[in-house]
Write a protein that holds these residues in place. Structure first.
Motif, short mmCIF file in Angstrom:
data_model
loop_
_atom_site.label_atom_id
_atom_site.label_comp_id
_atom_site.label_asym_id
_atom_site.label_seq_id
_atom_site.Cartn_x
_atom_site.Cartn_y
_atom_site.Cartn_z
N ARG A 240 -63.72 -21.68 28.48
CA ARG A 240 -64.54 -21.39 29.65
C ARG A 240 -64.13 -22.23 30.85
O ARG A 240 -63.70 -23.34 30.72
CB ARG A 240 -66.03 -21.70 29.32
CG ARG A 240 -66.72 -20.53 28.70
CD ARG A 240 -68.00 -20.96 28.01
NE ARG A 240 -68.31 -20.03 26.92
CZ ARG A 240 -69.06 -18.95 27.07
NH1 ARG A 240 -69.55 -18.64 28.22
NH2 ARG A 240 -69.29 -18.17 26.03
N THR B 72 -59.67 -9.24 28.47
CA THR B 72 -59.15 -9.35 27.10
C THR B 72 -59.96 -10.39 26.33
O THR B 72 -60.71 -11.18 26.93
CB THR B 72 -57.67 -9.80 27.12
OG1 THR B 72 -57.63 -11.22 27.43
CG2 THR B 72 -56.84 -9.03 28.14
N PRO B 73 -59.79 -10.42 24.99
CA PRO B 73 -60.50 -11.44 24.21
C PRO B 73 -60.12 -12.85 24.64
O PRO B 73 -60.85 -13.79 24.38
CB PRO B 73 -60.02 -11.20 22.77
CG PRO B 73 -59.41 -9.84 22.75
CD PRO B 73 -58.97 -9.52 24.14
N GLU B 74 -58.97 -12.97 25.31
CA GLU B 74 -58.50 -14.32 25.66
C GLU B 74 -58.73 -14.71 27.11
O GLU B 74 -58.48 -15.85 27.48
CB GLU B 74 -57.03 -14.46 25.26
CG GLU B 74 -56.90 -14.68 23.77
CD GLU B 74 -55.69 -14.01 23.15
OE1 GLU B 74 -54.63 -14.61 23.20
OE2 GLU B 74 -55.82 -12.87 22.63
N ASN B 75 -59.18 -13.77 27.94
CA ASN B 75 -59.53 -14.21 29.31
C ASN B 75 -61.02 -14.02 29.62
O ASN B 75 -61.49 -14.40 30.69
CB ASN B 75 -58.64 -13.52 30.37
CG ASN B 75 -58.91 -12.02 30.52
OD1 ASN B 75 -59.97 -11.52 30.15
ND2 ASN B 75 -57.94 -11.30 31.06
N GLU B 76 -61.76 -13.43 28.68
CA GLU B 76 -63.20 -13.22 28.89
C GLU B 76 -63.99 -13.87 27.76
O GLU B 76 -63.98 -13.39 26.63
CB GLU B 76 -63.49 -11.71 28.95
CG GLU B 76 -64.97 -11.35 29.00
CD GLU B 76 -65.76 -12.20 29.98
OE1 GLU B 76 -65.35 -12.29 31.16
OE2 GLU B 76 -66.76 -12.80 29.57
N PRO B 77 -64.68 -15.00 28.07
CA PRO B 77 -65.36 -15.74 26.99
C PRO B 77 -66.45 -14.95 26.28
O PRO B 77 -66.73 -15.20 25.11
CB PRO B 77 -65.95 -16.96 27.72
CG PRO B 77 -65.90 -16.64 29.18
CD PRO B 77 -64.79 -15.66 29.38
N SER C 75 -65.29 -17.13 20.44
CA SER C 75 -64.78 -16.97 21.79
C SER C 75 -63.35 -17.49 21.78
O SER C 75 -63.11 -18.63 21.38
CB SER C 75 -65.65 -17.74 22.78
OG SER C 75 -65.15 -17.55 24.08
N HIS C 76 -62.41 -16.63 22.16
CA HIS C 76 -60.99 -17.03 22.12
C HIS C 76 -60.52 -17.43 23.50
O HIS C 76 -59.35 -17.33 23.82
CB HIS C 76 -60.14 -15.88 21.60
CG HIS C 76 -60.45 -15.53 20.19
ND1 HIS C 76 -60.04 -16.31 19.13
CD2 HIS C 76 -61.18 -14.54 19.66
CE1 HIS C 76 -60.49 -15.78 18.01
NE2 HIS C 76 -61.19 -14.70 18.29
N CYS C 77 -61.44 -17.85 24.34
CA CYS C 77 -61.14 -18.11 25.73
C CYS C 77 -61.84 -19.39 26.10
O CYS C 77 -63.03 -19.56 25.86
CB CYS C 77 -61.69 -16.94 26.54
SG CYS C 77 -61.79 -17.22 28.28
N PRO D 85 -54.82 -4.56 24.66
CA PRO D 85 -56.12 -4.78 24.03
C PRO D 85 -57.14 -3.84 24.68
O PRO D 85 -57.23 -3.78 25.91
CB PRO D 85 -56.43 -6.24 24.35
CG PRO D 85 -55.66 -6.55 25.58
CD PRO D 85 -54.45 -5.65 25.59
#
Lengths: 322, 322
Positions: B322, A294-299, B318-320, B209
């Motif tokens: 790192r 997802t956009p939030e677990n994959e940078p 980036s919403h994640c 998503p």
């Protein structure tokens, strides 16, 4: 620390981008000649300069222009695909005899198509020669999966240790190259039987085309043959949801076995680099479409999506009559 | 004959590609200045030369270089996002007072973020100013659908006839811009309530998503404000499968009504150009992922997929962590 998903994408989509460094890109292109045919403006592939030097193109049907860096198959402008293909076949037969190219030792008696700017069929050539000309190659890749109370699991085959290319690596449930004249929906049915023993009715009922991935591969050592050859690729993607009672089985000696991997096991094998490079991309695409990445677990979500759908610099196929 | 899917893509992804015509692309770029900030090499957006001429950039915090065609926000190299944003806010407030730009009359009191090369937050600016600087903007778009014995049907809202942009056109079930600091998964929940009256628990349970689409839009008349402004966009995509008993309803005066469209009705409305341009792309992506558009019924399948996943020339979010 295993490989990131972007690192796996980088291993497949290796050709530079103009926007990243215009000067470098322009300079880099000088390592290649452009493959063309009479009567068609489009560049059909990139040929390494070192291949052009070694390749003894017969002058009666090839024009090599070292200034514009083009290698053109010379025919009357209204030549038929058969005429072009015959000339290439003859050139390749002579080249094989000379034994100059390692990659041509992997002759497969399988013809790969080349398309023009409107998706029209231009010519075909022996599969193993395609990276010499840097033409776009096409394949189908399917992810067979089970989704039930135990969660989502993926059927993962291991390639035979005796296979010429990428021996012993993990693969997509079904994958294969598309020869001339075979539309993706027929190719997926044939390969599902050949590689996973899945009956036609099961595949017809359950295979859903869900897009394609495109990338510009540059061949390394594990691919066999000379290193550095160009392989821009299109893989048509299918999801095949299977009932847990249907078990894929090897049908020939190309596959060692099939195992049902959980998502976590699949992720671990990806990070360990156990999958054939382009099979990693198919799984990453599957993970994104199914909301696992997802956009939030994959940078690198955005970069990965763009890179897996590269707009190739060459004309590509149309499998649909307009 | 209605619009083809590729024509709909062309209406959104309008900025030229280098590979199509290197000379034209290089020449075309000369119509723009590059928006930059001190201490960061990346180009953050394209500003029309005509906007640069009209824009009275205060010299204490802006450097306009007509040779390299850059417009740089000048700060100490280690400036904070707040410092950069404050300078831009002041510049914009003065510009609004002068009334030079039509587009700034659509002030929304909503802040849009700009990211650097590693996806880090650099600054924010008022939403309506974003096309002036040509920065990448972000949104979420969801397709709510029902799939039962009657087949697959899609919830399609019509935009209010009084809306400032694209009045009366058809829209995606849920769609909205992402302001600074709001991750996609929260934005989709908020917008689903605001635009379709869908409760949070329903969205949390059913929104998946499934990727993102990216394209380089160039604003035309229907978008409001000056024509020709740049709007590179990222839309995070969600599928929301709903039980037929759940009915989206307008919650404010931005939406006129919701109707359940069959796939055929949706296709017809697309061909008629009834959808807001970028909403067409979201539906095309949905059709491809669900096997409705296939390599064998859509002649431009490959071009469409590549164009909807354009690798933008600018850094993206980036919403994640790192």
């Amino acid at each position: 620390m295993g490989k990131s998903y972007l690192e796996l994408v980088n291993e497949c989509d290796k050709f530079p981008y103009y926007a990243d460094n215009p000067a470098f890109y322009t300079e880099h292109l000088k390592n290649y000649h452009f493959f063309k045919v009479s009567g068609c403006d489009a560049i059909l592939g990139y040929i390494l300069n070192s291949s052009v030097e070694k390749f003894q193109f017969p002058e009666d049907c090839w024009a090599v222009d070292p200034v514009n860096r083009t290698v053109t198959l010379v025919t009357p402008p209204n030549a038929t695909p058969k005429q072009r293909s015959d000339l290439i076949a003859k050139t390749l037969a002579d080249t094989v005899k000379r034994g100059d190219f390692e990659i041509l030792k992997g002759w497969r008696n399988e013809m790969y198509p080349v398309y023009g700017p409107s998706g029209e069929f231009l010519l075909e050539m022996e599969r193993c020669a395609s990276p010499l000309f840097g033409i776009v190659t096409y394949g189908v890749h399917a992810t067979c999966y089970v989704e039930d109370e135990k969660g989502l699991r993926i059927w993962v085959p291991r390639r035979a240790r005796t296979k010429q290319t990428y021996p012993g690596m993990l693969d997509n449930s079904v994958a294969g190259g598309m020869s001339t004249g075979e539309p993706p929906s027929e190719c997926i049915i044939r390969e599902s039987m050949e590689e996973a023993s899945l009956p036609e009715d099961v595949v017809k009922a359950n295979a859903v085309p869900t897009g394609c991935i495109t990338y510009f591969y540059v061949r390394g050592e594990r691919a066999g043959g000379e290193s550095g050859l160009m392989q821009p690729e299109v893989e048509y993607i299918y999801d095949i949801k299977l009932d847990a009672s249907i078990i894929p089985k090897p049908c020939d000696d190309e596959v060692e076995d099939f195992r049902l991997y959980t998502v976590e096991e699949t992720k671990k094998a990806l990070a360990n680099g156990e999958f054939k490079p382009n099979c990693s991309l198919v799984l990453i695409d599957f993970f994104i479409r199914h909301g696992i990445l997802t956009p939030e677990n994959e940078p690198d979500y955005l970069e990965i999506l763009a890179r897996m759908h590269r707009r190739l610099e060459f004309p590509t196929a149309s499998h649909c009559s307009r």
